[in-house]
Structure formats: C-alpha cells, structure tokens
Design an enzyme around this catalytic site. Structure first.
Site, PDB file in Angstrom:
ATOM      1  N   HIS A 127      27.889  26.667  39.774  1.00  0.00           N
ATOM      2  CA  HIS A 127      28.408  25.922  38.625  1.00  0.00           C
ATOM      3  C   HIS A 127      28.317  26.760  37.347  1.00  0.00           C
ATOM      4  O   HIS A 127      28.218  26.216  36.253  1.00  0.00           O
ATOM      5  CB  HIS A 127      27.643  24.602  38.448  1.00  0.00           C
ATOM      6  CG  HIS A 127      27.801  23.668  39.613  1.00  0.00           C
ATOM      7  ND1 HIS A 127      27.085  22.496  39.742  1.00  0.00           N
ATOM      8  CD2 HIS A 127      28.609  23.726  40.693  1.00  0.00           C
ATOM      9  CE1 HIS A 127      27.445  21.882  40.861  1.00  0.00           C
ATOM     10  NE2 HIS A 127      28.352  22.617  41.459  1.00  0.00           N
TER      11      HIS A 127
HETATM   12  C1  LIG Z   1      31.085  27.923  46.731  1.00  0.00           C
HETATM   13  C2  LIG Z   1      31.288  26.971  45.598  1.00  0.00           C
HETATM   14  C3  LIG Z   1      30.874  25.643  45.741  1.00  0.00           C
HETATM   15  C4  LIG Z   1      31.060  24.742  44.697  1.00  0.00           C
HETATM   16  N1  LIG Z   1      30.822  23.407  44.929  1.00  0.00           N
HETATM   17  C5  LIG Z   1      31.270  22.505  44.021  1.00  0.00           C
HETATM   18  C6  LIG Z   1      31.284  21.113  44.315  1.00  0.00           C
HETATM   19  O1  LIG Z   1      30.970  20.673  45.429  1.00  0.00           O
HETATM   20  N2  LIG Z   1      31.699  20.252  43.348  1.00  0.00           N
HETATM   21  C7  LIG Z   1      32.087  20.691  42.119  1.00  0.00           C
HETATM   22  O2  LIG Z   1      32.414  19.859  41.277  1.00  0.00           O
HETATM   23  N3  LIG Z   1      32.104  22.008  41.819  1.00  0.00           N
HETATM   24  C8  LIG Z   1      31.741  22.917  42.744  1.00  0.00           C
HETATM   25  N4  LIG Z   1      31.831  24.250  42.464  1.00  0.00           N
HETATM   26  C9  LIG Z   1      32.200  24.675  41.098  1.00  0.00           C
HETATM   27  C10 LIG Z   1      33.681  24.573  40.765  1.00  0.00           C
HETATM   28  O3  LIG Z   1      34.471  24.839  41.891  1.00  0.00           O
HETATM   29  C11 LIG Z   1      33.968  25.556  39.606  1.00  0.00           C
HETATM   30  O4  LIG Z   1      33.169  25.214  38.512  1.00  0.00           O
HETATM   31  C12 LIG Z   1      35.431  25.527  39.173  1.00  0.00           C
HETATM   32  O5  LIG Z   1      36.268  25.751  40.282  1.00  0.00           O
HETATM   33  C13 LIG Z   1      35.690  26.567  38.080  1.00  0.00           C
HETATM   34  O6  LIG Z   1      37.025  26.453  37.649  1.00  0.00           O
HETATM   35  P1  LIG Z   1      37.678  27.469  36.604  1.00  0.00           P
HETATM   36  O7  LIG Z   1      39.069  26.987  36.390  1.00  0.00           O
HETATM   37  O8  LIG Z   1      36.799  27.622  35.441  1.00  0.00           O
HETATM   38  O9  LIG Z   1      37.697  28.868  37.365  1.00  0.00           O
HETATM   39  P2  LIG Z   1      38.396  29.246  38.746  1.00  0.00           P
HETATM   40  O10 LIG Z   1      38.722  28.051  39.531  1.00  0.00           O
HETATM   41  O11 LIG Z   1      37.559  30.294  39.367  1.00  0.00           O
HETATM   42  O12 LIG Z   1      39.796  29.862  38.295  1.00  0.00           O
HETATM   43  C14 LIG Z   1      39.951  31.139  37.773  1.00  0.00           C
HETATM   44  C15 LIG Z   1      41.194  31.756  38.406  1.00  0.00           C
HETATM   45  O13 LIG Z   1      41.581  32.885  37.655  1.00  0.00           O
HETATM   46  C16 LIG Z   1      41.953  33.924  38.532  1.00  0.00           C
HETATM   47  N5  LIG Z   1      41.756  35.183  37.795  1.00  0.00           N
HETATM   48  C17 LIG Z   1      40.590  35.694  37.348  1.00  0.00           C
HETATM   49  N6  LIG Z   1      40.820  36.846  36.692  1.00  0.00           N
HETATM   50  C18 LIG Z   1      42.154  37.061  36.720  1.00  0.00           C
HETATM   51  C19 LIG Z   1      43.000  38.090  36.214  1.00  0.00           C
HETATM   52  N7  LIG Z   1      42.507  39.150  35.535  1.00  0.00           N
HETATM   53  N8  LIG Z   1      44.329  38.002  36.442  1.00  0.00           N
HETATM   54  C20 LIG Z   1      44.853  36.951  37.123  1.00  0.00           C
HETATM   55  N9  LIG Z   1      44.086  35.948  37.627  1.00  0.00           N
HETATM   56  C21 LIG Z   1      42.757  36.007  37.419  1.00  0.00           C
HETATM   57  C22 LIG Z   1      41.053  33.747  39.729  1.00  0.00           C
HETATM   58  O14 LIG Z   1      41.594  34.352  40.882  1.00  0.00           O
HETATM   59  C23 LIG Z   1      40.965  32.233  39.828  1.00  0.00           C
HETATM   60  O15 LIG Z   1      41.966  31.688  40.661  1.00  0.00           O
HETATM   61  C24 LIG Z   1      31.625  25.185  43.473  1.00  0.00           C
HETATM   62  C25 LIG Z   1      32.030  26.503  43.324  1.00  0.00           C
HETATM   63  C26 LIG Z   1      31.888  27.399  44.375  1.00  0.00           C
HETATM   64  C27 LIG Z   1      32.365  28.830  44.193  1.00  0.00           C
END
Ligand SMILES: Cc1cc2nc3c(=O)[nH]c(=O)nc-3n(C[C@H](O)[C@H](O)[C@H](O)COP(=O)(O)OP(=O)(O)OC[C@H]3O[C@@H](n4cnc5c(N)ncnc54)[C@H](O)[C@@H]3O)c2cc1C
Ligand SMILES: *[C@@H]1O[C@H](CO)[C@@H](O)[C@H](O)[C@H]1NC(C)=O
Ligand SMILES: *[C@@H]1O[C@H](CO)[C@@H](O)[C@H](O)[C@H]1NC(C)=O
Ligand SMILES: *[C@@H]1O[C@H](CO)[C@@H](O)[C@H](O)[C@H]1NC(C)=O
Ligand SMILES: *[C@@H]1O[C@H](CO)[C@@H](O)[C@H](O)[C@H]1NC(C)=O
Length: 581
Positions: A516
């Site tokens: 998280h």
């Molecule tokens: C193993 C795991 C288990 C989890 N379990 C839970 C759960 O059960 N319940 C819950 O609520 N949360 C859970 N989480 C947390 C939750 O999934 C994350 O907090 C959330 O997905 C983060 O979202 P975000 O949009 O901030 O980033 P992300 O979803 O990581 O999105 C960022 C995106 O940007 C892309 N990116 C990065 N850099 C670049 C670049 N330079 N150029 C182009 N694209 C790029 C990446 O490929 C990615 O697709 C878990 C996370 C993980 C990894």
C-alpha cells in the site's frame, strides 16, 4: 524439536529471492478494446491531436482516461501490456504468479526498498489492480473530509467504480472462523457485508467475482468513448516536455517522449490550447520518478544525473510511506479454502486485522503460500547472503515436493493505519525502466510500532478464540506460532535474540509489505488541491503518489474513485470555464 509440521514449515518457507527465468513464456496480446494499440505502431511524432495525455494506465489512470474521453480526445501511455487473456492475472488462485515472475516482461517489477523489504510495482494496463489481493473497501468519511473532497461526488464516483469491478465475496469456513474470532475478542460491532469503513468487524468487497475471476481498473475503460480514446501499450514515458523553459514565465507541459518495445523513441505533443493537460498517473514510484526525469525535483539530485532543471522542487519524492504488514502463520489440522482478504477487523487502536488462507498457485505445480510466498520474497528459509540462484532453485523444488499438509492453514495479518513514518525516493539512474531507490523507514515513529504491537496482540487472541479453534492445533499456543514466524527469515532483515519475546522487536524483524505504499507527490507539497503540479502549468498528478496516508483499510477503491472523481472535476471545471491557474 520433533514437531513434524514445525520442520515442514521451516523447510517449506524456502528461500527464494529471484525465481528462475521463464524462457519461452508465451506472451498474451489480449487487445480487448478497439482503442488499444501497440506503441510500436505509433508514429514517431504526433502533433496537436490530444487534449489530454495520461501517463500510466493504472488503477487511477484508467478510470480517469475513460471519464475524460466522454468529452475530449485522450491518449493513455502505459508501459506494460494488456492484462486480458493472462491467467496469472485473471485467476484468484494464481495470486503470486505474476509477482514471482521477475522477467523483464512480467506484469510486475520487483524492487527492494532501502529498508530491506522486497516489494513489487505494476507494469501492466490496469496497474496494481491486476496484481493485488482484490480487497475492495472505501475510505472513511473522516478521510474524505480531511482530503478536502466533495463527499457527494466521492460517493457517486465509488458507485461508478463498483458497478463494474466490485463484488461480495462468498465467505467460507476459514474466513468465517476469523470473523468469529474477531467478534469474540471484541472487535465490535459486526457490520456485515459493506464497502464502508466502519469500526468493528466486517466483510468487505472484492474485485474477484464469484467464479474467482479478477476485474481490474482496465475494465473501467468500458466506460470510455472509443472514438476519443487511444491506449498505447508498451509505451514507456521517459520525459515530459515543457515550453517556456528558462524564460521568465512558468514552464508549460506540452508533450512527452516515450519508448516502444523495440526501443524506438516517439514524441507526442498536446493539442494547443489553454485547457490541454498532461496527467501523470504512474503510481507512487513512477510518478515522482518521472517528474524528476523531466526536470522537476531537487536541483542537486537532478544535476547528479545530468537532467536539465525545469523546476527546483525538493519535495518531489518526499513523504514516501508503506504500511507495514506483520503476520502469523497458523497451520490447520483440517483443510481450508483458498481465500485472499475477505474479512477485516477495524480496531479502535488503528490496526487492521485481515487474513488469507490456503494453497495458492494450484494451477502451476509448485505448492505455495500465496500472499506470503517465498517466491514473491516475503518469507524465506535462507538468510539473504545464501540466496544463490542454485539454492533458490533447490528450494523451489523442495517446496514442490512437500506434503499438502504443509500448506494447510492461513495467515492472520495486521497492517497499521497511516503510517506516520516516512521515507524518500531518489533516482538511481536516468533510465525510466530502472527502479528508483526508496526508503519507507518502517516503525521509525513509535506510534506506528505501538499500533503493530496492539495488532499482534489481537491476532494472538483471535488464534486462541473458540470460534477459530477448529483451524489450529491445540498443542500449539499463539506464542509458539509467533515464535515460528520469528524464527523464519522474512525479507532481508536480521533477527535478534528477542525477536520472539519482544513484540516490538517482532514487528521490526518480521515486517513485510502489504503493497500500500504511497506518497512522493503529496497534495499540499508537490500538487495543489486540484492535483496540479505546483510551479508549472498544464500538468497534474492523479494517483496514489498524492496520498498523505493510505485510505481505508486498503487503498484501491479510493485510487479508482480518485481517477473517476478528478475526471469529473476536470470536465466540470471546463464547463464552468474555470481559469487554469
Ligand atoms: C501485490 C499487491 C497486493 C495488493 N493488495 C491490495 C488489496 O487487496 N486491496 C487494495 O485495496 N489494495 C491492494 N494493493 C494496493 C493497490 O493495488 C495500489 O495501491 C494501487 O493499485 C495503486 O494505484 P496507482 O494508480 O497509484 O498505481 P498503479 O496502479 O501502479 O499504476 C501506475 C501505472 O503506471 C504505469 N507506469 C509507471 N511508469 C510509467 C512510465 N514511465 N511510462 C508509462 N507508464 C508507466 C505502470 O505500468 C502502472 O500501470 C495491492 C498492491 C499490490 C502490488
Ligand atoms: C508490440 O510490438 C513489439 C515490437 O514489434 C513486440 O515485440 C510486442 O510483442 C508487441 N506487443 C503486443 C502486445 O503485441
Ligand atoms: C505466469 O507466471 C508463471 C510463474 O511466475 C510464469 O512462468 C509464466 O510465464 C506466466 N505466464 C504469463 C502468461 O505471463
Ligand atoms: C501436536 O499435535 C500434532 C497433531 O496431533 C502432533 O503431530 C504433534 O506431535 C503434537 N505436538 C506436540 C508438541 O505435542
Ligand atoms: C522459540 O524457538 C526457539 C528456536 O527454535 C526455541 O529455542 C525457543 O524455546 C522457542 N520459544 C518458545 C516460547 O516456544
């Protein structure tokens, strides 16, 4: 120690840091939507077509782009492939498969924080929602108020997300026993099944449907206007381009450079006009990293990597936090179902108790521990220095030969709210494919440590509760079980003579990530209340990097909600003719 399963468990918590390379793994294309394209098919330069460029098609980026496409032309640049057609992502019982795949094409990219905790970041359309444990639960009304969000629009935005990706889990016997235990030890009242964040014990939502199939943020692209959206896959953004750089007026984001899978460079420029914007949704590691690569960061750090400074902003990459997770493994004398998180105890001391059970990975031969697998780096058998590729391969083999009984059981875990402790992110190299270095400083603040200790105490009581009694061996007290975890190598952390006897030391020495992590572009520091990057124009950051604390017990619902919420806000700002600041 002659206890059969004690040996079994220690042997099976086999040390694996890097799983072997998977040679001829077949890569899926899964072009589900007409607007998805491979970045290598994009022109090398594209001018003035898009009003919005969203960098990162992740958990926030997908709902945001879908919403903006209702009225405007939008381009999403996602560095990973499509999640569709990949069973490692789709199936609940494959949890961990993607996380343990450390190949360069894996949908997860492993990183190790300076704290010595092995962690993962998404590299796939749909982002973290393609890798995660699926638990779906909203932020508290208090959190929403503190964030300064409009409560009505927040509610509508959650509902918009939930119509597509949120389900009620089928709670089976082992999860029910955990729920019963939580109630018996006083984590009250019982709130039944709800998405809401309420003190007491509840069953939360999940993005896995009742067939165990995952629904991700990429599914929210169903809402998009397909004629106005383009999603380029395997498009890694290396830099945001600015005009007015160096002159006296503020820098204005005007385009980006990205690389396709063949390493070819492409440029795309925004449609000219005062309302066009670039929105960074690259996640808590990716967003601060990309701002720095583009020249927004601490001047001194940028100069080390020969990056031209656009804006000296030392707060980029500050305020990084990861909620520590600690767990106790409870072997079971009777079979248990495969479950990820379904039930949560929201205590009044700021620790959240959750649980996962059963043997994951059933579709591949190796037997495994799912969320706590040595393959994804949480538990181990070997101390860090002994984890050679050969030792690792042997450990995998051994684990695959163990009796199923060794995997029978589950983990009861706790994570703490907040956290209060923070660390920082810095560039390691100027290559966008490389991980930045990041520290989280788990338990640096004593209040975080206190919450962990209280959480572990609650878990011990749950283990010894009447409601849970079917699922543990009666000759094993909670403290013996805790001792087992204390004696297993967890992450890259050293053990101490009092790891098993001091709960404070136990928390520090057996800390894992619950993934998280957040921060790095926080509201009020790097972005303003409208998520606009302070000091430049036409640039926002919208994703988990903007959080000061992790929302709810688990963040994904709120990350998706924020994508929708800000999409609607931006559309409304334009309708109202609001000035761009
Ligand atoms: C193993 C795991 C288990 C989890 N379990 C839970 C759960 O059960 N319940 C819950 O609520 N949360 C859970 N989480 C947390 C939750 O999934 C994350 O907090 C959330 O997905 C983060 O979202 P975000 O949009 O901030 O980033 P992300 O979803 O990581 O999105 C960022 C995106 O940007 C892309 N990116 C990065 N850099 C670049 C670049 N330079 N150029 C182009 N694209 C790029 C990446 O490929 C990615 O697709 C878990 C996370 C993980 C990894
Ligand atoms: C995209 O194109 C590159 C280069 O041609 C190729 O290697 C990759 O497999 C393609 N990806 C998809 C999802 O088709
Ligand atoms: C699924 O995961 C396994 C194990 O990590 C890996 O070997 C395989 O290549 C992955 N499959 C796909 C389609 O990514
Ligand atoms: C605990 O019970 C199990 C199963 O009944 C048995 O195999 C084991 O030897 C017992 N351990 C101790 C310490 O009595
Ligand atoms: C904990 O494990 C250690 C190492 O196996 C052992 O020496 C110690 O007696 C155990 N303590 C308890 C309380 O079981």
């Amino acid at each position: 120690m002659g206890i059969w399963w004690w040996r079994l468990i220690l042997v099976s918590l086999a040390g694996i840091l890097f799983s072997p390379k998977h040679g001829a793994s077949q890569r899926v294309t899964g072009m589900k939507y007409t607007f998805m394209k491979n970045a290598s098919s994009a022109p090398s330069v594209s001018y003035y077509e898009y009003e919005y460029i969203v960098i990162g098609g992740g958990t926030a980026g997908c709902p945001l782009a879908a919403t903006l496409s209702e009225k405007h032309k939008v381009l999403v640049l996602e560095r990973g492939p499509s999640p569709y057609g990949n069973p490692n992502i789709t199936n609940l019982d494959a949890f961990g498969a993607a996380l343990s795949d450390t190949s360069p094409n894996s949908p997860s990219q492993r990183f190790i924080s300076q704290d010595g905790v092995i962690n993962s970041r998404a590299r796939v359309l749909g982002g973290g929602s393609c890798l995660n444990a699926g638990f779906y639960t909203r932020a508290s009304p208090y959190y929403v108020r503190e964030a300064g969000w409009d409560g009505k629009l927040v509610k509508k935005s959650y509902e918009w997300v939930e119509r597509v990706v949120a389900f009620e889990p089928i709670v089976r016997q082992w999860q029910s026993a955990v729920r019963g235990g939580l109630l018996e030890v006083g984590v009250l009242p019982y709130n039944g099944f709800t998405f809401d964040h309420i003190r007491g014990t509840k069953v939360g939502g999940t993005i896995f449907d009742q067939h165990g199939h995952r629904h991700t943020a990429a599914d929210l692209l169903e809402y998009a206007n397909p004629t106005q959206l383009t999603v380029l896959l395997q498009a890694t953004v290396s830099k945001i381009l600015f005009t007015n750089k160096g002159s006296r007026s503020r820098p204005v984001a005007s385009g980006v450079i990205f690389m396709d899978a063949l390493g070819r460079e492409h440029r795309v420029y925004l449609k000219q006009g005062p309302k066009s914007e670039i929105i960074v949704s690259a996640g808590a590691l990716g967003s601060p990293q990309l701002l720095m690569l583009s020249g927004i960061g601490a001047e001194r750090e940028l100069r080390k990597h020969n990056i031209d400074v656009v804006l000296n902003q030392p707060l980029v990459g500050q305020g990084m936090s990861d909620n520590p997770m600690n767990a106790i493994f409870v072997p079971s004398p009777v079979p248990v179902e495969v479950s990820l998180i379904e039930v949560v105890g929201i205590t009044n001391v700021g620790s959240y108790i959750e649980a996962a059970s059963g043997q994951m990975f059933t579709s591949r031969s190796p037997r495994d521990y799912g969320m706590f697998s040595p393959k994804i780096g949480q538990f181990s058998k070997l101390p860090p220095k002994q984890r050679s590729p050969e030792a690792v391969a042997k450990a995998i083999e051994k684990m695959g030969m163990l009796e199923p009984a060794a995997f029978r059981g589950g983990f009861i875990l706790e994570k703490i709210m907040g956290p209060i402790s923070t660390g920082e992110l810095q560039l390691e190299t100027s290559d966008p494919n490389d991980n930045p270095s990041v520290s989280f400083n788990y338990f640096k603040d004593p209040r975080d440590l206190r919450r962990c200790v209280q959480g572990i105490r609650t878990i011990e009581k749950v283990i010894e509760s009447k409601a849970f009694s079917r699922f543990r061996y009666h000759n094993m007290s909670a403290s013996v079980l805790l001792n087992m975890t204390a004696n297993s190598p967890v992450n890259l952390l050293p053990k101490h003579s009092n790891t098993a006897t001091s709960l404070e030391q136990f928390c520090r020495d057996t800390v894992m990530t619950i993934w998280h992590y957040h921060g790095g572009c926080q509201v009020g520091r790097v972005v303003d209340a409208r998520y606009k990057v302070i000091g430049v124009d036409a640039l926002r950051v919208i994703d988990g990097s903007t959080f000061n604390c992790s929302p709810g017990t688990n963040p994904q619902a709120t990350v998706m909600m924020l994508g929708r919420y800000m999409g609607v806000k931006i559309l409304r700002e334009r309708l109202a003719g609001a000035e761009t600041e």
